[in-house]
Each structure stands twice: as structure tokens, then as C-alpha cells.
Design a protein around this motif. Structure first.
Motif, PDB file in Angstrom:
ATOM      1  N   THR A 132       0.857  -1.198   0.000  1.00 28.06           N
ATOM      2  CA  THR A 132       0.000   0.000   0.000  1.00 28.06           C
ATOM      3  C   THR A 132       0.889   1.243   0.000  1.00 28.06           C
ATOM      4  O   THR A 132       2.011   1.226   0.512  1.00 28.06           O
ATOM      5  N   LYS A 133       0.361   2.314  -0.599  1.00 29.25           N
ATOM      6  CA  LYS A 133       1.120   3.564  -0.660  1.00 29.25           C
ATOM      7  C   LYS A 133       0.243   4.711  -0.185  1.00 29.25           C
ATOM      8  O   LYS A 133      -0.977   4.619  -0.185  1.00 29.25           O
ATOM      9  N   VAL A 134       0.898   5.811   0.175  1.00 33.96           N
ATOM     10  CA  VAL A 134       0.191   6.955   0.777  1.00 33.96           C
ATOM     11  C   VAL A 134      -0.769   7.615  -0.215  1.00 33.96           C
ATOM     12  O   VAL A 134      -1.940   7.832   0.102  1.00 33.96           O
ATOM     13  N   LEU A 135      -0.284   7.922  -1.403  1.00 34.76           N
ATOM     14  CA  LEU A 135      -1.080   8.723  -2.336  1.00 34.76           C
ATOM     15  C   LEU A 135      -2.406   8.063  -2.722  1.00 34.76           C
ATOM     16  O   LEU A 135      -3.448   8.721  -2.671  1.00 34.76           O
ATOM     17  N   PRO A 136      -2.419   6.789  -3.078  1.00 32.64           N
ATOM     18  CA  PRO A 136      -3.705   6.161  -3.400  1.00 32.64           C
ATOM     19  C   PRO A 136      -4.701   6.188  -2.248  1.00 32.64           C
ATOM     20  O   PRO A 136      -5.895   6.418  -2.450  1.00 32.64           O
ATOM     21  N   ILE A 137      -4.202   5.973  -1.014  1.00 35.60           N
ATOM     22  CA  ILE A 137      -5.094   6.001   0.152  1.00 35.60           C
ATOM     23  C   ILE A 137      -5.669   7.410   0.306  1.00 35.60           C
ATOM     24  O   ILE A 137      -6.871   7.602   0.507  1.00 35.60           O
ATOM     25  N   PHE A 138      -4.789   8.391   0.229  1.00 39.59           N
ATOM     26  CA  PHE A 138      -5.224   9.781   0.380  1.00 39.59           C
ATOM     27  C   PHE A 138      -6.240  10.166  -0.699  1.00 39.59           C
ATOM     28  O   PHE A 138      -7.267  10.778  -0.403  1.00 39.59           O
ATOM     29  N   LEU A 139      -5.966   9.796  -1.940  1.00 38.62           N
ATOM     30  CA  LEU A 139      -6.867  10.168  -3.032  1.00 38.62           C
ATOM     31  C   LEU A 139      -8.216   9.461  -2.911  1.00 38.62           C
ATOM     32  O   LEU A 139      -9.259  10.051  -3.218  1.00 38.62           O
ATOM     33  N   ARG A 140      -8.183   8.207  -2.465  1.00 38.46           N
ATOM     34  CA  ARG A 140      -9.455   7.485  -2.251  1.00 38.46           C
ATOM     35  C   ARG A 140     -10.286   8.201  -1.198  1.00 38.46           C
ATOM     36  O   ARG A 140     -11.503   8.340  -1.327  1.00 38.46           O
ATOM     37  N   TRP A 141      -9.610   8.648  -0.139  1.00 38.02           N
ATOM     38  CA  TRP A 141     -10.334   9.357   0.913  1.00 38.02           C
ATOM     39  C   TRP A 141     -10.885  10.673   0.395  1.00 38.02           C
ATOM     40  O   TRP A 141     -12.072  10.975   0.548  1.00 38.02           O
ATOM     41  N   LEU A 142     -10.018  11.431  -0.272  1.00 39.36           N
ATOM     42  CA  LEU A 142     -10.385  12.774  -0.700  1.00 39.36           C
ATOM     43  C   LEU A 142     -11.529  12.747  -1.722  1.00 39.36           C
ATOM     44  O   LEU A 142     -12.453  13.576  -1.654  1.00 39.36           O
ATOM     45  N   SER A 143     -11.477  11.818  -2.639  1.00 37.53           N
ATOM     46  CA  SER A 143     -12.489  11.793  -3.703  1.00 37.53           C
ATOM     47  C   SER A 143     -13.886  11.563  -3.117  1.00 37.53           C
ATOM     48  O   SER A 143     -14.845  12.246  -3.502  1.00 37.53           O
ATOM     49  N   VAL A 144     -13.997  10.635  -2.165  1.00 34.72           N
ATOM     50  CA  VAL A 144     -15.301  10.380  -1.529  1.00 34.72           C
ATOM     51  C   VAL A 144     -15.743  11.606  -0.734  1.00 34.72           C
ATOM     52  O   VAL A 144     -16.912  12.004  -0.770  1.00 34.72           O
ATOM     53  N   CYS A 145     -14.788  12.226  -0.038  1.00 35.67           N
ATOM     54  CA  CYS A 145     -15.121  13.402   0.793  1.00 35.67           C
ATOM     55  C   CYS A 145     -15.593  14.573  -0.055  1.00 35.67           C
ATOM     56  O   CYS A 145     -16.532  15.281   0.322  1.00 35.67           O
ATOM     57  N   VAL A 146     -14.947  14.786  -1.183  1.00 39.34           N
ATOM     58  CA  VAL A 146     -15.328  15.912  -2.054  1.00 39.34           C
ATOM     59  C   VAL A 146     -16.779  15.736  -2.516  1.00 39.34           C
ATOM     60  O   VAL A 146     -17.590  16.678  -2.454  1.00 39.34           O
ATOM     61  N   VAL A 147     -17.110  14.531  -2.932  1.00 39.22           N
ATOM     62  CA  VAL A 147     -18.484  14.252  -3.377  1.00 39.22           C
ATOM     63  C   VAL A 147     -19.462  14.500  -2.224  1.00 39.22           C
ATOM     64  O   VAL A 147     -20.498  15.163  -2.395  1.00 39.22           O
ATOM     65  N   TYR A 148     -19.114  14.007  -1.052  1.00 40.13           N
ATOM     66  CA  TYR A 148     -19.972  14.168   0.135  1.00 40.13           C
ATOM     67  C   TYR A 148     -20.180  15.635   0.474  1.00 40.13           C
ATOM     68  O   TYR A 148     -21.305  16.082   0.717  1.00 40.13           O
ATOM     69  N   ILE A 149     -19.085  16.396   0.477  1.00 34.66           N
ATOM     70  CA  ILE A 149     -19.169  17.821   0.853  1.00 34.66           C
ATOM     71  C   ILE A 149     -19.993  18.592  -0.186  1.00 34.66           C
ATOM     72  O   ILE A 149     -20.784  19.465   0.159  1.00 34.66           O
ATOM     73  N   VAL A 150     -19.794  18.256  -1.460  1.00 31.98           N
ATOM     74  CA  VAL A 150     -20.570  18.935  -2.510  1.00 31.98           C
ATOM     75  C   VAL A 150     -22.072  18.695  -2.280  1.00 31.98           C
ATOM     76  O   VAL A 150     -22.882  19.628  -2.363  1.00 31.98           O
ATOM     77  N   VAL A 151     -22.421  17.459  -1.974  1.00 31.95           N
ATOM     78  CA  VAL A 151     -23.830  17.122  -1.709  1.00 31.95           C
ATOM     79  C   VAL A 151     -24.345  17.890  -0.488  1.00 31.95           C
ATOM     80  O   VAL A 151     -25.434  18.475  -0.515  1.00 31.95           O
ATOM     81  N   MET A 152     -23.535  17.911   0.566  1.00 30.53           N
ATOM     82  CA  MET A 152     -23.949  18.603   1.807  1.00 30.53           C
ATOM     83  C   MET A 152     -24.117  20.095   1.560  1.00 30.53           C
ATOM     84  O   MET A 152     -25.054  20.715   2.062  1.00 30.53           O
TER      85      MET A 152
END
Lengths: 213, 187
Positions: A25-45
Motif C-alpha cells: 500500500t502507498k500513501v497517495l492512493p489512500i489519500f486520493l481514495r479518501w479525498l475523492s469520496v469526501c469531495v463528493v460528500y461535501i458537494v452534496v452537503m
């Protein structure tokens, strides 16, 4: 042969039989997976809660822009920091974790400058509602980050939990700042930013409980 | 083997293991155990405990292997896990002993409160007579007290050795203390 050593040899043999091809596992993929879901969530909120009506005007104010930018940098620094903390040896790059306190210090300085620059403080009547809103904005990012990091192997579970919660609540605070039409620094400090300390403590407890491996 | 060479060898073995090579993985774990034993031995005396901790660390390596990138040196990653698991073991070990010592202390305090006026230098019991009284206890009580107090094992470890569960060991020890306290207090 020493019985203890023999048991360890048998143990090694048993573990070796379980080995399967796997990826690092690497840092960037984990971070991007987290961020992408969060961005969608925040946009909806934000679509549900609405953006503040004076947002375009506020973006012409340097201190507001600085506050939003540094909050965004805090989100990134905390999330990346949490991901690094999820590796047993912290990727042997502990220095990257320095960005987490640096971002906090930068944010405090920005708030202080905003306080000095504020002319009249009109505190809104609501307070606890802001805390609840931040909790709602932060909930999915926090849960999702814990789910991603549980699959790792942290040797600093409490610290990881705190930093993960700070990442989520920074995102929550940033989102609320784009939604709520209030500029009272006292209100922001009391109901938006200081409660993050409480969330960090909660994160430490959650880390100890849920990030075991 | 120099540290850099050892790191390179372990990194290569882990790379092969991540590709599914069980022989390489077995070699890596054996080498890791060999590296870890002196490290753990500096902190623990009991051979069984040392091997238990080594096995615990090997299991952790197995669980956490996806977090190791063979472009990084292997030793810091290994020692980070080893330190973490050793701290876990020591914390648990001291918690068990502290809990046991608190229970033992409650018993002793109970006796001391009733005999405050007694002159401690005029005790009827010396070390040898206490040992004799322990040996005169019934069932597994002498063995339990001997393992706990003379060999320093926790209740859980004693249970494993003699085939009892931890609670049963504590109950048996507690009953033994009561009997000994009665004898020491002359009842």
C-alpha cells in the motif's frame, strides 16, 4: 533442540504456507481514495445546506481567502499525516508529519490577524448548531478515513486517531465556513475551531479502540 | 553480515514473498526471528516469554507485510513492529502483576490492620516456617504459590503450566493466603 525454538520454527512454517501474492500500500492512493469520496460528500452537503449568499464578495477579502486556503492545507496535511502514521515505521519519513503542527500554527496566526482586523463583532445567536453542523459535515470523512486506515498497521494508534479526526473536522469546519454567513471571530473560535480539540481527544480514544491489528 | 547487506537481503526476500514465494518468506521470518531474539532478550529474562514475543512479532509481520515497501530498509520497519509488540506485552504483563499484587496487598493489609500493636521483630514466623506452611497446604496451592512468588509467573502463566484457567488459579491463591493468614495470626 530447545522446545521453544522448535515451536517458533513450526510457527514460521505455518505462516509461510499462508503467503499469497499481495501489493504494497502507498500513501497517495489512500489519500486520493479518501479525498475523492469526501469531495463528493461535501458537494452534496453544501447543495443541501446552501452556500453563503456573500461568498463571491468574501473571496475578495485576503484574510478570508487565507483562512480558507490554510484550512484546506490543514485538511491535506492532517490526512496525509494520518496516512503516514498508519505505516508501522511511518515510511521512515517522520519529517513529513511536521506539516501537521505547522499548518495548525499558520491557521492560528491567520485567525489572530482576522481578530485584529475585525471592526465590529456581531455574534450570531446560534452556537451549538454550528458544532452539530460541523459534526455532520465531518462524520462521513472521519468514518471513511478510519475504514481506510484500519486496513493498515499503525504503531501509534492514538495519535493516528487524533490526526484523522482533525483531518475530518478541518474539512467540516471549511465546509461550514463556505455555508454559514458569519464572520465573528469569537464565534468561529468558540463554536467552530476550539471544539476540534475535543474531537482530537475523541479520535485518540477511537484510534486506541478501532485501529488495532 | 553488515547491516546494509542484511537489509538488502531481507528487502529482497520480502519482495519475493510479496510475489507469493513461500520459501523466501520462510527465510525472511527465520532471519527476522534471529535478529529479534537478542533485542527481546535485553528486556525479558524468561525464555518462554522471549519466544512468545518473537512469535507475536512474526505474526505482526505477517499481518502488516503489505505496509512494507522493499525500496525502504527492512530493519527500521521490523524494529518499529518489534518495539510496538514488546510494549504491548510488557504493558499486559505489568497489568497482570499489578492486579495480582493489589489482591495480595489487600490480604496483607487485612492482616496488618488486626495486628498493629504487635512488634514486628517478635514474629513467630520466619522465612523457613512460612515456606513449610506453604508446603503443608493442600491440593495445587503449594505449587501455585511457588510458581507465582518464587518463580515470578503471572496467574495466567501458572494456569497454562498446570492446566487451570486464570480465575481458578487466583481463587486457589486467594484461599491459600487466607489459610496462611490464619496461621500467621495464630487462629
Amino acid at each position: 533442540m530447545d522446545n521453544n525454538l522448535h515451536n517458533t520454527e513450526q510457527f514460521i512454517e505455518a505462516l509461510s504456507k499462508e503467503i499469497k501474492p499481495s501489493k504494497t500500500t502507498k500513501v497517495l492512493p489512500i489519500f486520493l481514495r479518501w479525498l475523492s469520496v469526501c469531495v463528493v460528500y461535501i458537494v452534496v452537503m453544501l447543495y443541501i445546506f446552501g452556500l453563503r449568499s456573500d461568498l463571491s464578495l468574501k473571496f475578495s477579502e485576503p484574510l478570508f481567502v487565507a483562512e480558507i486556503t490554510i484550512l484546506a492545507l490543514m485538511v491535506v496535511a492532517m490526512a496525509v499525516g494520518a496516512t503516514i502514521l498508519s505505516f508501522p515505521d511511518m515510511l521512515q519519513k517522520k519529517w513529513i508529519l511536521l506539516f501537521t503542527p505547522i499548518s495548525v500554527v499558520a491557521f492560528i496566526i491567520t485567525l489572530f490577524l482576522a481578530y485584529l482586523g475585525s471592526t465590529s463583532e456581531v455574534s450570531p445567536l446560534h452556537g451549538i448548531e454550528c458544532l452539530l453542523c460541523i459534526s455532520m459535515f465531518s462524520l462521513l470523512p472521519a468514518v471513511w478515513l478510519f475504514i481506510l486506515l484500519k486496513k493498515q498497521a499503525s504503531t501509534h494508534q492514538q495519535l493516528l486517531g487524533s490526526v484523522a479526526m482533525l483531518a475530518a473536522t478541518s474539512l467540516g469546519a471549511l465546509s461550514l465556513r463556505l455555508s454559514e454567513k458569519t464572520d465573528s471571530v469569537t464565534h468561529l473560535l468558540l463554536w467552530h475551531y476550539l471544539p476540534m480539540i475535543g474531537f482530537a481527544l475523541l479520535g485518540a480514544w477511537l484510534g486506541k479502540k478501532f485501529l488495532k491489528w | 553480515m553488515k547491516a546494509d547487506t542484511k537489509n538488502d537481503v531481507c528487502a529482497d526476500l520480502m519482495r519475493l514473498a510479496m510475489a507469493g514465494d513461500s520459501r523466501a518468506y520462510s527465510k525472511l521470518l527465520a532471519e527476522s526471528a534471529r535478529i529479534l531474539r537478542p533485542y527481546i532478550s535485553k528486556r525479558l529474562n524468561n525464555k518462554q516469554d522471549i519466544e512468545d514475543v518473537v512469535q507475536e512479532i512474526l505474526l505482526s509481520i505477517h499481518k502488516a507485510r503489505h505496509t512494507y515497501d522493499s525500496n525502504r530498509p527492512y530493519s527500521p520497519w521490523l524494529y518499529a513492529i518489534a518495539h510496538f509488540r514488546l510494549q504491548d506485552f510488557l504493558r499486559k504483563h505489568y497489568n497482570d502483576n499489578l492486579r495480582f499484587a493489589e489482591e495480595l496487598n489487600e490480604e496483607k493489609l487485612g492482616g496488618a490492620e488486626n495486628n498493629l500493636a504487635d512488634n514486628v521483630t517478635e514474629s513467630q514466623f520466619d522465612y523457613e516456617s512460612v515456606v513449610n506452611e506453604i508446603n503443608n497446604l493442600s491440593g495445587k496451592q503449594p505449587m501455585i504459590l511457588h510458581l507465582m512468588h518464587f518463580e515470578g509467573h503471572t496467574a495466567k502463566e501458572v494456569g497454562k503450566k498446570i492446566g487451570m484457567n486464570e480465575s481458578a488459579v487466583k481463587v486457589a491463591a486467594h484461599r491459600a493466603y487466607k489459610i496462611l493468614k490464619k496461621k500467621i495470626n495464630g487462629q
